[in-house]
Write an enzyme that holds these catalytic residues in place. Structure first.
Site, short mmCIF file in Angstrom:
data_model
loop_
_atom_site.label_atom_id
_atom_site.label_comp_id
_atom_site.label_asym_id
_atom_site.label_seq_id
_atom_site.Cartn_x
_atom_site.Cartn_y
_atom_site.Cartn_z
N HIS A 56 0.85 -1.19 0.00
CA HIS A 56 0.00 0.00 0.00
C HIS A 56 0.89 1.24 0.00
O HIS A 56 2.11 1.13 0.07
CB HIS A 56 -0.95 0.00 1.21
CG HIS A 56 -0.22 0.07 2.50
ND1 HIS A 56 0.15 -1.05 3.23
CD2 HIS A 56 0.29 1.12 3.21
CE1 HIS A 56 0.81 -0.69 4.30
NE2 HIS A 56 0.93 0.63 4.31
N HIS A 81 1.51 5.66 1.01
CA HIS A 81 1.22 6.87 1.79
C HIS A 81 1.64 8.06 0.94
O HIS A 81 2.68 8.01 0.27
CB HIS A 81 2.00 6.85 3.11
CG HIS A 81 1.66 5.67 3.97
ND1 HIS A 81 0.69 5.71 4.95
CD2 HIS A 81 2.13 4.40 3.97
CE1 HIS A 81 0.60 4.51 5.52
NE2 HIS A 81 1.47 3.70 4.94
N HIS A 124 4.76 0.70 0.99
CA HIS A 124 4.99 -0.29 2.04
C HIS A 124 4.59 -1.68 1.57
O HIS A 124 3.42 -1.89 1.25
CB HIS A 124 4.17 0.06 3.29
CG HIS A 124 4.70 1.24 4.02
ND1 HIS A 124 3.93 1.97 4.90
CD2 HIS A 124 5.93 1.80 4.02
CE1 HIS A 124 4.69 2.95 5.40
NE2 HIS A 124 5.89 2.88 4.88
N THR A 143 -0.48 2.98 11.63
CA THR A 143 -1.91 3.31 11.84
C THR A 143 -2.39 2.51 13.05
O THR A 143 -1.76 1.52 13.43
CB THR A 143 -2.77 2.90 10.64
OG1 THR A 143 -2.74 1.47 10.51
CG2 THR A 143 -2.27 3.52 9.34
#
Ligand code: SG4
Ligand code: ZN
Length: 262
Positions: A94, A96, A119, A205
Site C-alpha cells: 500500500h 502513503h 509499504h 496506523t
C-alpha cells in the site's frame, strides 16, 4: 469501513492514543532517520523468492489508502538481512502520500520528506497467519520505498496507476488488467536492495502494534507528478479525496537505526 481513525480532526493522529493505548508507546513509527546517528553494519544478504512469477493482483480502496493483494496459493517470501533465518510471507502492499509533492512519506531521512512511500507488508510464516503474527514483537516486516517525482517515471508502476480510476470510491476493488510481476515494482532483483536502513517500530496506523522490523531502502523510486495525482483522487469514508495519509514522525527514544552496507 474506514471510520475508526483519520488523518485530521478528532480522529487524527494526536488522538489515536485515546482509543489505542499502543499508539502512545515508546517504539512507534514513523521516525526521522538522521544519517549522522545511524550505526553502519553488514548483515547477511536479504533473500527474495517467488517475486518474478506473474500473479493475479487485486487493488482495493479501503478509505485510507490503495492496497494491492496478490491472488493465489504460493506467496513471495523473504529472509536474511535483519530477519536472520526467519522467513516472512507477502501479505499486501500500500502507499502513503501527501497534498503536494513536498510531503507524503512517513519515515524521513535527515528531516527530508518524500512525495510518497510504498509499504510491502510481510508476516512471519511460522506464526501461521498475518493476524496471528501481529501478536509477536517479530511478527511483521515492512519493506519501505521512498518515491521522488520526476518526468522520467518508472514504467513498472503503470499497470497499477492505470487501475486507480476504477477504485476511486471507498470499498471498491479491481483486478489489474495483466498479471503482475512483483519483482518489477519492488526491484527485488537489484543490488540496490542490499543498501537500507533498518529499525524496530510499529504499524503506522491504529492499533500501532510494535511488531514491525522496518527495512527502508535508500534508493528511491521515481513517479511522475501525474501518477501521484491519480492516488490523490481516491475517496475516503467522508467522500473526500485522500490527500494526506501519512502519520507524523514519532520519538526514536532508546532505539538504534542501522544502515546495511553490503
Ligand atoms: C494502511 O492503512 C493499510 O491500509 C493497512 O492495511 C495497514 O495496516 C496500515 O496502513 C498500517 O501498515 O505498513 N503503514 S503500515 O504500518 O497492515 C495493517 C490494512 O488495513 C494492519 C489491511
Ligand atoms: Zn504503510
Amino acid at each position: 469501513l474506514g471510520q475508526e481513525f483519520s488523518y485530521n480532526g478528532l480522529l487524527g493522529p494526536a488522538y489515536w492514543g485515546n482509543k489505542y493505548q499502543t499508539c502512545v508507546g515508546k517504539h512507534q513509527s514513523p521516525i526521522n532517520i538522521v544519517e549522522h546517528y545511524v550505526e553502519k553494519v553488514t548483515l547477511p544478504p536479504l533473500w527474495f523468492s517467488g517475486f518474478n512469477i506473474p500473479r493475479k493482483a487485486m487493488l482495493t480502496n479501503n478509505g485510507h489508502t490503495v492496497l494491492l493483494k496478490t491472488i493465489g496459493t504460493d506467496v513471495p517470501l523473504i529472509t536474511g538481512g535483519p530477519l536472520r533465518d526467519d522467513v516472512y510471507a507477502f501479505e499486501q502492499l500500500h502507499f502513503h502520500w501527501g497534498e503536494n509533492d513536498k510531503e507524503g512519506s512517513e519515515d524521513r531521512i535527515n528531516n527530508r520528506s518524500f512525495a510518497m512511500e510504498l509499504h510491502a507488508v510481510f508476516y512471519k510464516l511460522s506464526y501461521g497467519s498475518y493476524k496471528a503474527a501481529t501478536n509477536f514483537p517479530d511478527g511483521l516486516t515492512v519493506l519501505a520505498y521512498f518515491v521522488t517525482v520526476a518526468e522520467t517515471f518508472d514504467p513498472t508502476y503503470s499497470p497499477l496507476v492505470e487501475t486507480l480510476p476504477l477504485i476511486e470510491d471507498i470499498g471498491s476493488e479491481a483486478v489489474l488488467r495483466d498479471n503482475l510481476i512483483l519483482e518489477s515494482i519492488l526491484k527485488t532483483n537489484q543490488p540496490s536492495m542490499q543498501n537500507y536502513f533498518t529499525y524496530n517500530g510499529s504499524l503506522t496506523t491504529p492499533p500501532c502494534s510494535e511488531v514491525v522490523t522496518w527495512i527502508d531502502f535508500k534508493k528511491p523510486h521515481i513517479l511522475s507528478h501525474e501518477q501521484i495525482e491519480a492516488f490523490r483522487r481516491i475517496r475516503s469514508a467522508e467522500g473526500e479525496r485522500v490527500t494526506h495519509n501519512f502519520r507524523p514522525v514519532q520519538p526514536l527514544a532508546d532505539r538504534i537505526v542501522f544502515e546495511n552496507i553490503p
